[in-house]
Design an enzyme around this catalytic site. Structure first.
Site, PDB file in Angstrom:
ATOM      1  N   HIS A 195      50.477  54.782  20.895  1.00  0.00           N
ATOM      2  CA  HIS A 195      49.555  53.953  20.122  1.00  0.00           C
ATOM      3  C   HIS A 195      49.612  54.281  18.642  1.00  0.00           C
ATOM      4  O   HIS A 195      49.483  53.408  17.792  1.00  0.00           O
ATOM      5  CB  HIS A 195      48.128  54.173  20.629  1.00  0.00           C
ATOM      6  CG  HIS A 195      47.810  53.338  21.807  1.00  0.00           C
ATOM      7  ND1 HIS A 195      46.722  53.558  22.601  1.00  0.00           N
ATOM      8  CD2 HIS A 195      48.454  52.279  22.330  1.00  0.00           C
ATOM      9  CE1 HIS A 195      46.712  52.658  23.558  1.00  0.00           C
ATOM     10  NE2 HIS A 195      47.750  51.879  23.417  1.00  0.00           N
ATOM     11  N   GLU A 439      65.575  38.788  35.288  1.00  0.00           N
ATOM     12  CA  GLU A 439      65.504  40.210  34.928  1.00  0.00           C
ATOM     13  C   GLU A 439      66.001  41.118  36.049  1.00  0.00           C
ATOM     14  O   GLU A 439      66.009  42.335  35.917  1.00  0.00           O
ATOM     15  CB  GLU A 439      64.087  40.588  34.492  1.00  0.00           C
ATOM     16  CG  GLU A 439      62.980  40.185  35.423  1.00  0.00           C
ATOM     17  CD  GLU A 439      61.591  40.480  34.846  1.00  0.00           C
ATOM     18  OE1 GLU A 439      61.481  41.186  33.835  1.00  0.00           O
ATOM     19  OE2 GLU A 439      60.612  40.017  35.451  1.00  0.00           O
TER      20      GLU A 439
HETATM   21  C1  PEP Z   1      61.560  42.276  30.272  1.00  0.00           C
HETATM   22  O1  PEP Z   1      61.677  42.868  31.350  1.00  0.00           O
HETATM   23  O2  PEP Z   1      62.485  42.156  29.455  1.00  0.00           O
HETATM   24  C2  PEP Z   1      60.266  41.681  29.893  1.00  0.00           C
HETATM   25  C3  PEP Z   1      60.161  40.912  28.846  1.00  0.00           C
HETATM   26  O3  PEP Z   1      59.186  41.956  30.649  1.00  0.00           O
HETATM   27  P1  PEP Z   1      58.421  43.363  30.661  1.00  0.00           P
HETATM   28  O4  PEP Z   1      58.912  44.166  29.498  1.00  0.00           O
HETATM   29  O5  PEP Z   1      56.980  43.010  30.565  1.00  0.00           O
HETATM   30  O6  PEP Z   1      58.795  43.928  31.991  1.00  0.00           O
HETATM   31 MG    MG Z   2      60.234  42.640  32.898  1.00  0.00          MG
END
Ligand code: PEP
Ligand code: MG
Length: 580
Positions: A195, A439
């Site tokens: 943070h 992803e």
């Molecule tokens: C990612 O996985 O690139 C994404 C945008 O989602 P998060 O970072 O929330 O998993």
């Molecule tokens: Mg993700």
């Protein structure tokens, strides 16, 4: 003699000034037993310390200038809320009674228990919440041991022009010090997603963290140059270094003024191709910054933050009200709402207390897998998003899809909700676009299959890289393998972009890679036309896009796809990246 020290630059900018050292407030906590007849008095001593901590924090909160970013007040509010939470207020009292121990020891035991839960978490952002626990606990501990005054809680303007050096800093300390006029800070500990680092970026204070043994080499009143962009500190710089960095400082000022001018400008390449440049958002209050930086919309609204720091998950109405408010703020700009992406490791959120923590949470029951297993979490959110779609342009984004069976289930639930709404005469956007995060490598390889049943795709490189390289994205020991330029990653991105093109649907990228300016031209060359980035990175990405010509980048990106490793990729792209 000039000494150069290297740390992790977490907030860019150059500062030149004298050093002010903030001593560590480490407290030694010892256990001692409390006789039975004094237990209630000990509990009262603890309760009083909590009350004083609240009063101190409220005083700090009132010190924050009204012009300061809302996020900063929010950090303090988080700590105030924690001081209302029974895990910090009632649990230590219970331990005092049960173990007949002193208040400091009971609080330490409870702190250790809470921190171990955060340590297990899979999400770097959430793991930094442990800093918040430590901050609040330290404040109470200091009160219990009568060390109520922090060294730096001193008169205003005492720190004006100084560069602060500390072992570590809390977010509230950072706010106070900015208020007292510091120009930069450097700490021995800390990471880029803490943070304090986020705050430094948000406050625009150049900062370096993780500069180990800094206190050994830097002394009070030393003159130093702090380069937050490169993570370098020069102690006792010579005349040439001073002249060089003063020139750099000037150039940076000119650069940021120029960036500000891009705010209202379109995002378009030199050869006239328009690019969609949107923002990633976590909290509803972040939406004002979307407007401020002139983003074309929100490409990723991470809704899991709605579930945090509370005892029960939000109901449909709360979701609906939140999304409706956000749509109103965006005033016609598109909003992509990602459905819940909680993992098996985040058992404490939204009152969910189910089952043991999985040993491989990143590979476990997270995101859409969890939502499909627990429709009572998923349905109210989906229903609320669909209902809110009547108020403005909304898209639904499903995280972590890995096969068409999951997609089929999602489509079925959405069809059922729409039928219910039709029966109840509740309006919604009948063309509400549905998309998938790409992803998981399986989804990227089969992106054409997903593309055929969806309205858009969005590449989540944070997870795509994690799963492609088989590295836990929050494990420091394997961080060195986190490589956006690995040819495997590039090929998966390329496959996904090609699948979108063939199916004639848009493909966005919302992972961190989209906001890393060293990759902007490569992504353009690979065919990316929709970027969703952190608002702080947006104007710099825009500047690069507006100074890029697509035709040569397409040729270079094709070469990069055939490279053998990321070094070759970087070499191929080096010529393109020299243009500013
Ligand atoms: C990612 O996985 O690139 C994404 C945008 O989602 P998060 O970072 O929330 O998993
Ligand atoms: Mg993700």
């Amino acid at each position: 003699m000039t000494i150069a020290l290297h740390g992790l630059g977490v907030s860019r900018g150059i500062a030149i000034g004298g050093v002010y050292i903030i001593e560590s407030d480490q407290l030694d906590i010892h256990e001692y037993s409390i006789p039975k007849e004094s237990i209630e008095t000990e509990i009262q001593r603890f309760d009083k310390a909590v009350t004083s901590a609240r009063q101190q924090l409220r005083a700090i909160r009132n010190h924050i200038p009204v012009t300061t970013d809302a996020d900063i007040a929010a950090f303090i509010d988080t700590h105030l809320l924690m001081l209302e939470d029974s895990s910090l207020t009632h649990e230590p009292a219970r331990l005092i009674r049960e173990l007949s121990c002193n208040a400091e020891w009971a609080l330490k035991l409870q702190r250790d228990a809470l921190v171990s839960v955060f340590d297990e978490m899979d999400d770097a952002y959430l793991r930094t919440r442990k800093d918040d626990v430590d901050y609040v606990v330290n404040r109470i501990q200091r009160i219990l041991s009568n060390q109520t005054s922090l060294h730096h809680e001193e008169p205003d303007n005492l720190l004006t022009g100084y560069i602060v050096l500390a072992n570590d800093l809390t977010p509230a300390d950072t706010v106070l010090m900015q208020h007292k006029g510091i120009t930069a800070f450097v700490t021995e500990y800390g990471g880029p997603t803490s943070h304090t680092a986020i705050l430094a970026r948000s406050l625009g204070i150049p900062a370096i963290v993780g500069l180990q043994h800094a206190l050994q080499y830097i002394h009070e009143e030393d003159l130093i140059i702090l380069d937050g962009t490169r993570g370098i500190v020069l102690v006792d710089p010579d005349k040439q270094s001073l002249a060089h960095y003063r020139k750099l400082q000037n150039e940076e000022k000119i650069h940021y003024t120029a960036l500000g001018r891009l705010k209202g400008k379109p995002t378009v390449t030199l050869d006239g191709i328009p690019i969609e440049l949107q923002a990633n958002i976590e909290l509803p209050r972040d939406f004002d910054t979307v407007i401020e930086v002139g983003a074309a919309g929100v490409g990723l609204y991470r809704t899991e933050f709605l579930y945090m720091n509370r005892d029960s998950p939000p109901d449909e109405e709360e979701h609906y009200q939140t999304y409706t408010r956000v749509i109103e703020i965006l005033n016609g700009l598109p909003l992509t709402i990602r459905t819940l992406d909680l993992g098996a490791d985040k058992q404490v959120d939204g009152g969910r207390q189910t089952g043991p923590i999985a040993s491989n949470p990143a590979l476990g029951l997270r995101a859409v897998r969890l939502c499909l297993k627990e429709p009572s979490l998923f349905r109210p959110q989906l229903r609320a998003i669909i209902r809110a779609s009547v108020h403005g342009p909304v898209r639904v984004l499903i995280p972590m899809l890995s096969n068409t069976h999951e997609l089929g289930q999602v489509l079925q639930i959405i069809a059922e909700i729409k039928a219910e709404l039709d029966n109840q005469d509740i309006p919604y956007d009948h063309h509400l676009p549905l998309g998938a995060m790409i992803e998981v490598p399986a989804a990227a390889v089969c992106a054409d299959i997903f593309a055929s049943s969806l309205d858009f795709l969005s590449i989540g490189t944070n997870d795509l890289i994690q799963y492609t390289m088989a590295i836990d994205r929050v494990n420091d020991e394997v961080n060195y393998l986190y490589d956006p330029l690995h040819p495997a990653v590039l090929r998966l991105i390329h496959i996904t972009l090609q699948a979108g093109k063939k199916a004639n649907i848009p493909v966005a990228m919302c992972g961190e890679m989209a906001g890393e300016t060293q990759h902007t031209r490569l992504l353009l060359g690979l065919g990316l036309r929709e970027f969703s980035v952190h608002p702080a990175a947006l104007l710099e990405v825009k500047q690069i896009i507006n100074n890029s010509e697509l035709a040569p980048l397409t040729i270079l990106a094709q070469k990069a796809l055939n490279a053998r490793n990321s070094i070759e990729v970087a070499e191929i792209m080096a010529t393109a990246n020299i243009q500013s």
